[in-house]
Design a protein around this motif. Structure first.
Motif, PDB file in Angstrom:
ATOM      1  N   ILE A  68      -6.277  10.845  -5.144  1.00 29.36           N
ATOM      2  CA  ILE A  68      -5.115  11.567  -4.603  1.00 29.36           C
ATOM      3  C   ILE A  68      -5.198  13.077  -4.841  1.00 29.36           C
ATOM      4  O   ILE A  68      -5.047  13.863  -3.916  1.00 29.36           O
ATOM      5  CB  ILE A  68      -3.809  11.009  -5.208  1.00 29.36           C
ATOM      6  CG1 ILE A  68      -3.540   9.605  -4.677  1.00 29.36           C
ATOM      7  CG2 ILE A  68      -2.628  11.922  -4.898  1.00 29.36           C
ATOM      8  CD1 ILE A  68      -2.368   8.916  -5.346  1.00 29.36           C
ATOM      9  N   LEU A  69      -5.435  13.465  -6.082  1.00 33.33           N
ATOM     10  CA  LEU A  69      -5.346  14.888  -6.447  1.00 33.33           C
ATOM     11  C   LEU A  69      -6.601  15.697  -6.128  1.00 33.33           C
ATOM     12  O   LEU A  69      -6.496  16.866  -5.752  1.00 33.33           O
ATOM     13  CB  LEU A  69      -5.016  15.019  -7.938  1.00 33.33           C
ATOM     14  CG  LEU A  69      -3.695  14.390  -8.375  1.00 33.33           C
ATOM     15  CD1 LEU A  69      -3.549  14.456  -9.887  1.00 33.33           C
ATOM     16  CD2 LEU A  69      -2.522  15.063  -7.677  1.00 33.33           C
ATOM     17  N   GLU A  70      -7.773  15.098  -6.283  1.00 37.08           N
ATOM     18  CA  GLU A  70      -9.004  15.844  -6.062  1.00 37.08           C
ATOM     19  C   GLU A  70      -9.625  15.562  -4.695  1.00 37.08           C
ATOM     20  O   GLU A  70     -10.022  16.490  -3.994  1.00 37.08           O
ATOM     21  CB  GLU A  70     -10.001  15.557  -7.178  1.00 37.08           C
ATOM     22  CG  GLU A  70      -9.505  16.056  -8.534  1.00 37.08           C
ATOM     23  CD  GLU A  70     -10.450  15.719  -9.680  1.00 37.08           C
ATOM     24  OE1 GLU A  70     -11.656  15.489  -9.429  1.00 37.08           O
ATOM     25  OE2 GLU A  70      -9.972  15.692 -10.831  1.00 37.08           O
ATOM     26  N   GLU A  71      -9.724  14.286  -4.331  1.00 37.55           N
ATOM     27  CA  GLU A  71     -10.294  13.944  -3.026  1.00 37.55           C
ATOM     28  C   GLU A  71      -9.287  14.129  -1.897  1.00 37.55           C
ATOM     29  O   GLU A  71      -9.655  14.136  -0.739  1.00 37.55           O
ATOM     30  CB  GLU A  71     -10.819  12.504  -3.033  1.00 37.55           C
ATOM     31  CG  GLU A  71     -11.961  12.283  -3.996  1.00 37.55           C
ATOM     32  CD  GLU A  71     -12.473  10.857  -3.993  1.00 37.55           C
ATOM     33  OE1 GLU A  71     -13.537  10.629  -4.562  1.00 37.55           O
ATOM     34  OE2 GLU A  71     -11.816   9.961  -3.404  1.00 37.55           O
ATOM     35  N   GLN A  72      -8.003  14.224  -2.266  1.00 37.37           N
ATOM     36  CA  GLN A  72      -6.917  14.421  -1.305  1.00 37.37           C
ATOM     37  C   GLN A  72      -6.771  13.257  -0.326  1.00 37.37           C
ATOM     38  O   GLN A  72      -6.382  13.444   0.823  1.00 37.37           O
ATOM     39  CB  GLN A  72      -7.099  15.742  -0.540  1.00 37.37           C
ATOM     40  CG  GLN A  72      -6.933  16.982  -1.406  1.00 37.37           C
ATOM     41  CD  GLN A  72      -5.477  17.156  -1.830  1.00 37.37           C
ATOM     42  OE1 GLN A  72      -4.602  17.291  -1.002  1.00 37.37           O
ATOM     43  NE2 GLN A  72      -5.235  17.137  -3.133  1.00 37.37           N
ATOM     44  N   VAL A  73      -7.085  12.037  -0.793  1.00 39.49           N
ATOM     45  CA  VAL A  73      -6.941  10.829   0.025  1.00 39.49           C
ATOM     46  C   VAL A  73      -6.042   9.858  -0.723  1.00 39.49           C
ATOM     47  O   VAL A  73      -6.300   9.525  -1.880  1.00 39.49           O
ATOM     48  CB  VAL A  73      -8.301  10.164   0.324  1.00 39.49           C
ATOM     49  CG1 VAL A  73      -8.115   8.867   1.101  1.00 39.49           C
ATOM     50  CG2 VAL A  73      -9.214  11.115   1.077  1.00 39.49           C
ATOM     51  N   GLY A  74      -4.977   9.417  -0.057  1.00 43.01           N
ATOM     52  CA  GLY A  74      -4.074   8.428  -0.631  1.00 43.01           C
ATOM     53  C   GLY A  74      -4.008   7.195   0.249  1.00 43.01           C
ATOM     54  O   GLY A  74      -4.486   7.207   1.387  1.00 43.01           O
ATOM     55  N   TYR A  75      -3.414   6.154  -0.273  1.00 38.36           N
ATOM     56  CA  TYR A  75      -3.306   4.884   0.443  1.00 38.36           C
ATOM     57  C   TYR A  75      -1.872   4.359   0.353  1.00 38.36           C
ATOM     58  O   TYR A  75      -1.597   3.389  -0.359  1.00 38.36           O
ATOM     59  CB  TYR A  75      -4.284   3.856  -0.135  1.00 38.36           C
ATOM     60  CG  TYR A  75      -5.726   4.156   0.181  1.00 38.36           C
ATOM     61  CD1 TYR A  75      -6.339   3.588   1.289  1.00 38.36           C
ATOM     62  CD2 TYR A  75      -6.467   5.030  -0.601  1.00 38.36           C
ATOM     63  CE1 TYR A  75      -7.659   3.859   1.589  1.00 38.36           C
ATOM     64  CE2 TYR A  75      -7.791   5.317  -0.310  1.00 38.36           C
ATOM     65  CZ  TYR A  75      -8.377   4.729   0.787  1.00 38.36           C
ATOM     66  OH  TYR A  75      -9.691   5.019   1.084  1.00 38.36           O
ATOM     67  N   PRO A  76      -0.945   4.965   1.071  1.00 42.02           N
ATOM     68  CA  PRO A  76       0.420   4.435   1.042  1.00 42.02           C
ATOM     69  C   PRO A  76       0.488   3.055   1.705  1.00 42.02           C
ATOM     70  O   PRO A  76      -0.207   2.779   2.684  1.00 42.02           O
ATOM     71  CB  PRO A  76       1.225   5.470   1.825  1.00 42.02           C
ATOM     72  CG  PRO A  76       0.228   6.144   2.703  1.00 42.02           C
ATOM     73  CD  PRO A  76      -1.068   6.124   1.950  1.00 42.02           C
ATOM     74  N   THR A  77       1.334   2.216   1.147  1.00 40.49           N
ATOM     75  CA  THR A  77       1.538   0.873   1.691  1.00 40.49           C
ATOM     76  C   THR A  77       2.462   0.955   2.899  1.00 40.49           C
ATOM     77  O   THR A  77       3.511   1.585   2.842  1.00 40.49           O
ATOM     78  CB  THR A  77       2.146  -0.043   0.620  1.00 40.49           C
ATOM     79  OG1 THR A  77       1.235  -0.106  -0.480  1.00 40.49           O
ATOM     80  CG2 THR A  77       2.412  -1.434   1.155  1.00 40.49           C
TER      81      THR A  77
END
Length: 161
Positions: A68-77
């Motif tokens: 989330i913080l470094e790669e800037q990729v999240g996975y919201p449900t």
């Protein structure tokens, strides 16, 4: 600490085969329970998210906060289906088995099976879909290849998912 286990999965035609899953034990705390003395149903979703975060660290090799913080990729449900089968009480330990039921280019379906450690009974099955998004603008993006590679290690064959 999580680990990989082989689960016997029933496929088409009633045949069983060995499928890999990530496993994590979660103790049921006092605050997880409602007035009836059993786990309050939304807490099962929290158990799934906790398992997913550990899965990222141990299977993908990327702690979820780094994604989330470094790669800037999240996975919201974006979708959840739950089947509650047996009550779970205070003091129990839930053995969480997590696998990937479907893997797309921009989304992933997690399959969670929660088993009561005390008696081996399946307490719940939850399937959730998460979308790969860029954290700055919340637009869906193709998932990073190193995430995909980790997910593939616990992917259940399509006919059994």
């Amino acid at each position: 600490m999580g680990l990989f286990v082989g689960l016997c999965v029933r496929g088409q035609g009633g045949r069983y085969h060995l499928a890999m899953a990530f496993t994590l034990e979660i103790p049921v705390r006092f605050g997880d329970c409602d007035q009836a003395g059993i786990v309050y149903y939304p807490r099962f979703l929290h158990f799934c998210h906790t398992t997913m975060e550990e899965l990222f660290a141990q299977v993908l090799g990327v702690p979820y906060h780094v994604a989330i913080l470094e790669e800037q990729v999240g996975y919201p449900t974006v979708k959840v289906e739950a089947d509650y089968r047996k009550p779970v009480g205070f003091g129990e330990t839930i053995v969480m088995h997590a696998s990937i039921a479907r893997l797309g280019n921009r989304s992933v379906d997690f399959l969670y099976e929660g088993v009561r450690k005390s008696d081996g009974e399946m307490a719940f099955v939850i399937r959730s879909r998460a979308v790969s998004v860029h954290m700055k603008d919340w637009h869906s993006v193709p998932m990073p290849e190193h995430h995909r590679a980790g997910f593939e290690t616990i992917l259940v064959p399509a006919e059994e998912a």
